[in-house]
Motif scaffolding. Structure first.
Motif, mmCIF file in Angstrom:
data_model
loop_
_atom_site.group_PDB
_atom_site.id
_atom_site.type_symbol
_atom_site.label_atom_id
_atom_site.label_comp_id
_atom_site.label_asym_id
_atom_site.label_seq_id
_atom_site.Cartn_x
_atom_site.Cartn_y
_atom_site.Cartn_z
ATOM 1 N N HIS A 122 28.266 45.715 38.594
ATOM 2 C CA HIS A 122 28.451 46.222 39.952
ATOM 3 C C HIS A 122 29.235 45.242 40.820
ATOM 4 O O HIS A 122 29.318 44.053 40.513
ATOM 5 C CB HIS A 122 27.098 46.516 40.587
ATOM 6 N N PRO A 123 29.763 45.757 41.957
ATOM 7 C CA PRO A 123 30.434 44.853 42.898
ATOM 8 C C PRO A 123 29.462 43.780 43.396
ATOM 9 O O PRO A 123 28.253 43.997 43.425
ATOM 10 C CB PRO A 123 30.850 45.785 44.047
ATOM 11 N N LYS A 124 30.008 42.647 43.786
ATOM 12 C CA LYS A 124 29.201 41.525 44.284
ATOM 13 C C LYS A 124 28.358 41.950 45.482
ATOM 14 O O LYS A 124 27.176 41.648 45.564
ATOM 15 C CB LYS A 124 30.149 40.381 44.667
ATOM 16 N N VAL A 125 28.998 42.646 46.415
ATOM 17 C CA VAL A 125 28.301 43.175 47.591
ATOM 18 C C VAL A 125 28.679 44.640 47.749
ATOM 19 O O VAL A 125 29.870 44.978 47.734
ATOM 20 C CB VAL A 125 28.689 42.401 48.881
ATOM 21 N N ALA A 141 39.123 50.281 36.129
ATOM 22 C CA ALA A 141 39.336 50.479 34.695
ATOM 23 C C ALA A 141 40.723 51.067 34.455
ATOM 24 O O ALA A 141 41.459 50.627 33.565
ATOM 25 C CB ALA A 141 38.257 51.390 34.129
ATOM 26 N N LEU A 142 41.068 52.047 35.259
ATOM 27 C CA LEU A 142 42.385 52.690 35.175
ATOM 28 C C LEU A 142 43.511 51.677 35.370
ATOM 29 O O LEU A 142 44.544 51.727 34.695
ATOM 30 C CB LEU A 142 42.466 53.789 36.239
ATOM 31 N N SER A 187 39.153 45.652 35.317
ATOM 32 C CA SER A 187 37.691 45.821 35.386
ATOM 33 C C SER A 187 36.966 44.520 35.706
ATOM 34 O O SER A 187 35.887 44.536 36.317
ATOM 35 C CB SER A 187 37.162 46.393 34.070
ATOM 36 N N THR A 188 37.554 43.392 35.318
ATOM 37 C CA THR A 188 36.917 42.096 35.586
ATOM 38 C C THR A 188 36.882 41.775 37.075
ATOM 39 O O THR A 188 36.167 40.881 37.521
ATOM 40 C CB THR A 188 37.656 40.950 34.867
ATOM 41 N N LEU A 189 37.662 42.521 37.849
ATOM 42 C CA LEU A 189 37.706 42.311 39.290
ATOM 43 C C LEU A 189 36.432 42.814 39.977
ATOM 44 O O LEU A 189 35.989 42.255 40.992
ATOM 45 C CB LEU A 189 38.930 43.063 39.848
ATOM 46 N N ARG A 247 46.025 40.856 41.827
ATOM 47 C CA ARG A 247 45.495 40.310 40.579
ATOM 48 C C ARG A 247 46.509 40.472 39.438
ATOM 49 O O ARG A 247 46.721 39.583 38.621
ATOM 50 C CB ARG A 247 44.169 41.004 40.232
ATOM 51 N N LEU A 248 47.162 41.635 39.433
ATOM 52 C CA LEU A 248 48.089 41.941 38.336
ATOM 53 C C LEU A 248 49.454 41.279 38.485
ATOM 54 O O LEU A 248 50.074 40.904 37.493
ATOM 55 C CB LEU A 248 48.290 43.465 38.238
ATOM 56 N N HIS A 249 49.918 41.161 39.732
ATOM 57 C CA HIS A 249 51.308 40.756 39.944
ATOM 58 C C HIS A 249 51.479 39.481 40.758
ATOM 59 O O HIS A 249 52.612 39.059 41.005
ATOM 60 C CB HIS A 249 52.081 41.894 40.619
#
Ligand SMILES: [Zn+2]
Length: 153
Positions: A4-7, A25-26, A30-32, A88-90
């Motif tokens: 789950h999200p942190k908060v 996921a899409l 997902s690690t975010l 995160r990706l770029h």
């Protein structure tokens, strides 16, 4: 098992949290999810939402909790989550609403819009007041930007 999200505010539904999982996921980030803190802001009035890359946080304007704003709330959450995913990706040098962010929104099924016309907002936002502000300040764009401010760093 999903992490789950942190908060996650108690005011927001589990369905919406599942949506956040699905989008990440899409987007292959997902690690975010366990790093993200979502908060509801009562002081936020000039934007619907805000994302901070340095804090991995998403702030949502409390008006979005109105039962008539459910669809918009989902879009704003997706909009802000896409900011965190795009960075995160770029990396941090991309433009906030550039092509990378747009393609994430499109993949999630939303038109990649950075601003929302005041007239199309649910009545709970008090459109008449928003229109008056637009006229007085002579700004071309709606003051109800989905996001404008970023914490740099
Ligand atoms: Zn944005």
């Amino acid at each position: 098992m999903m992490t789950h999200p942190k908060v996650w505010p108690k005011e927001l539904s589990c369905e919406l949290r599942d949506d956040l999982h699905s989008w990440c996921a899409l987007w292959n980030v997902s690690t975010l999810v366990p790093e993200i803190s979502v908060t509801i802001s009562r002081r936020m009035t000039s934007s619907l939402g805000r994302a901070s890359y340095t804090r991995q946080s998403i702030g949502l304007q409390h008006t979005l909790l109105d039962p008539t704003a459910t669809e918009l709330l989902r879009e704003v959450l997706c909009h802000e989550a896409a900011h965190l995913a795009a960075y995160r990706l770029h990396g941090k040098t991309i433009r906030p609403h550039g092509s990378q962010w747009k393609s994430l929104l499109s993949a999630a099924g939303y038109p990649p819009r950075a601003t929302i016309a005041a007239a199309t907002l649910p009545a709970c936002f008090g459109v008449r007041r928003a229109r008056r502000v637009v006229k007085r300040r002579k700004v071309r764009r709606s003051p109800w930007k989905v996001i404008t401010r970023w914490i740099r760093g």
